[in-house]
Design a protein around this motif. Structure first.
Motif, short mmCIF file in Angstrom:
data_model
loop_
_atom_site.label_atom_id
_atom_site.label_comp_id
_atom_site.label_asym_id
_atom_site.label_seq_id
_atom_site.Cartn_x
_atom_site.Cartn_y
_atom_site.Cartn_z
N ILE A 1 0.88 -1.17 0.00
CA ILE A 1 0.00 0.00 0.00
C ILE A 1 0.92 1.21 0.00
O ILE A 1 1.61 1.48 0.98
CB ILE A 1 -0.97 -0.03 1.19
N ASP A 2 0.89 1.93 -1.10
CA ASP A 2 1.98 2.84 -1.45
C ASP A 2 1.63 4.31 -1.25
O ASP A 2 0.55 4.76 -1.63
CB ASP A 2 2.37 2.59 -2.91
N ASP A 3 2.62 5.05 -0.71
CA ASP A 3 2.47 6.46 -0.40
C ASP A 3 3.00 7.33 -1.55
O ASP A 3 3.96 8.08 -1.39
CB ASP A 3 3.21 6.78 0.91
N GLY A 4 2.35 7.22 -2.71
CA GLY A 4 2.68 8.09 -3.82
C GLY A 4 4.11 8.02 -4.31
O GLY A 4 4.75 9.05 -4.56
N SER A 5 4.63 6.81 -4.48
CA SER A 5 6.03 6.65 -4.91
C SER A 5 6.27 7.28 -6.28
O SER A 5 5.45 7.14 -7.20
CB SER A 5 6.39 5.16 -4.98
N PRO A 6 7.43 7.93 -6.47
CA PRO A 6 7.78 8.46 -7.79
C PRO A 6 8.22 7.37 -8.76
O PRO A 6 8.23 7.58 -9.96
CB PRO A 6 8.94 9.41 -7.49
N ASN B 1 1.90 11.91 -2.31
CA ASN B 1 2.78 11.47 -1.23
C ASN B 1 2.57 12.34 0.00
O ASN B 1 2.62 13.57 -0.08
CB ASN B 1 4.24 11.56 -1.69
N LEU B 2 2.33 11.69 1.14
CA LEU B 2 2.20 12.42 2.41
C LEU B 2 3.48 12.38 3.23
O LEU B 2 3.75 13.28 4.01
CB LEU B 2 1.04 11.84 3.23
N GLY B 3 4.25 11.32 3.07
CA GLY B 3 5.58 11.25 3.66
C GLY B 3 5.62 11.26 5.17
O GLY B 3 4.68 10.89 5.87
N TRP C 1 2.60 6.85 6.30
CA TRP C 1 2.50 5.49 6.82
C TRP C 1 1.11 5.22 7.40
O TRP C 1 0.52 4.17 7.14
CB TRP C 1 3.55 5.26 7.91
N TRP C 2 0.60 6.17 8.16
CA TRP C 2 -0.71 5.97 8.77
C TRP C 2 -1.79 5.76 7.71
O TRP C 2 -2.65 4.89 7.85
CB TRP C 2 -1.06 7.15 9.66
#
Length: 245
Positions: A41-46, A78-80, A90-91
């Motif tokens: 579950i991905d946080d807006g990876s480039p 991406n929230l980072g 992550w949350w």
């Protein structure tokens, strides 16, 4: 029990994919955890790996209709991470797992971070056989719960959704180890963040010396013990192998 196995992810480039996330996928895609679907579950990876290796879908798509057993569910933005205790990326990824679990009719969520590995048959049996509760491990050296490996059964899905719904801004003021409402901390399993434990360093133990190439040698770091049930925050120089029955 129908099971979702997932990790959170953020891939800045092809090297990050190959060294960390593909390593995780290769380890778990053929076992040892019994899983009906394995997701990142991905946080807006480039960076995203080729579709021929693993398919990517939008996190808000109908994941239940996504046929692939292995996949990436990606958020566009991406929230980072802003600090040690403020990491909304992550949350968001972690808490989205319960939405996916509900959609696919899962009975259990198994969360294993992308640098965490189950090493023993007895831990794998515990994960596969657990049918109720919200379980985490125990980091022995730090004497604190280890949330890099979690088993969250259907009877705890409501509790997970409450965490999500109570803080929609994802502005949690503390680390997950102190905030998640897990029901059990399982201290019977041996494991820790072994990559952080130094040895043979003498007066050079300070982190400021880590940049020196010589201190990347195995000689200067504690190995993963042979009796470890799991290891977390695993790095490239560490070798991991499952000890089956």
């Amino acid at each position: 029990m129908k099971t979702l196995l997932f990790c959170t992810s953020y891939m800045k480039d092809a090297e990050a994919w190959q060294q960390r996330y593909q390593r995780w996928l290769d380890y778990y895609r053929n076992g040892p955890i019994n899983a009906d679907k394995i997701l990142m579950i991905d946080d807006g990876s480039p960076y995203l790996p080729p579709a021929g290796i693993i398919q990517t879908v939008a996190a808000d798509s109908d994941i239940a209709a996504h046929d692939a057993i292995h996949g990436i569910a990606r958020f566009e933005k991406n929230l980072g991470r802003q600090s040690m205790s403020l990491y909304p990326g992550w949350w968001r990824s972690f808490l989205h797992s319960v939405t996916i679990a509900r959609a696919m009719g899962a009975d259990k969520i198994v969360h294993i971070e992308s640098d965490a590995y189950t090493l023993s048959q007895r831990l794998v049996d515990f994960i596969n056989d657990t049918q109720s509760g919200w379980h985490v491990m125990w980091a022995q050296r730090y004497a604190m719960p280890e949330t890099a490996i979690q088993i969250i059964c259907r009877d705890q899905f409501d509790a997970m959704e409450k965490v999500r719904d109570d803080r929609p801004a994802l502005d949690f003021a503390d680390i997950a180890e102190r905030l998640l409402p897990f029901t059990s901390v399982n201290r019977q399993f041996v494991g820790d963040r072994y990559s952080e434990f130094k040895r043979n360093r003498g007066i050079f133990r300070s982190r400021k010396f880590n940049f020196l190439p010589i201190f990347q040698w195995d000689f200067f770091w504690e190995p993963i013990p042979h009796d470890a049930d799991f290891a977390t925050q695993v790095v490239g120089r560490q070798k991991v192998a499952f000890r089956g029955a």
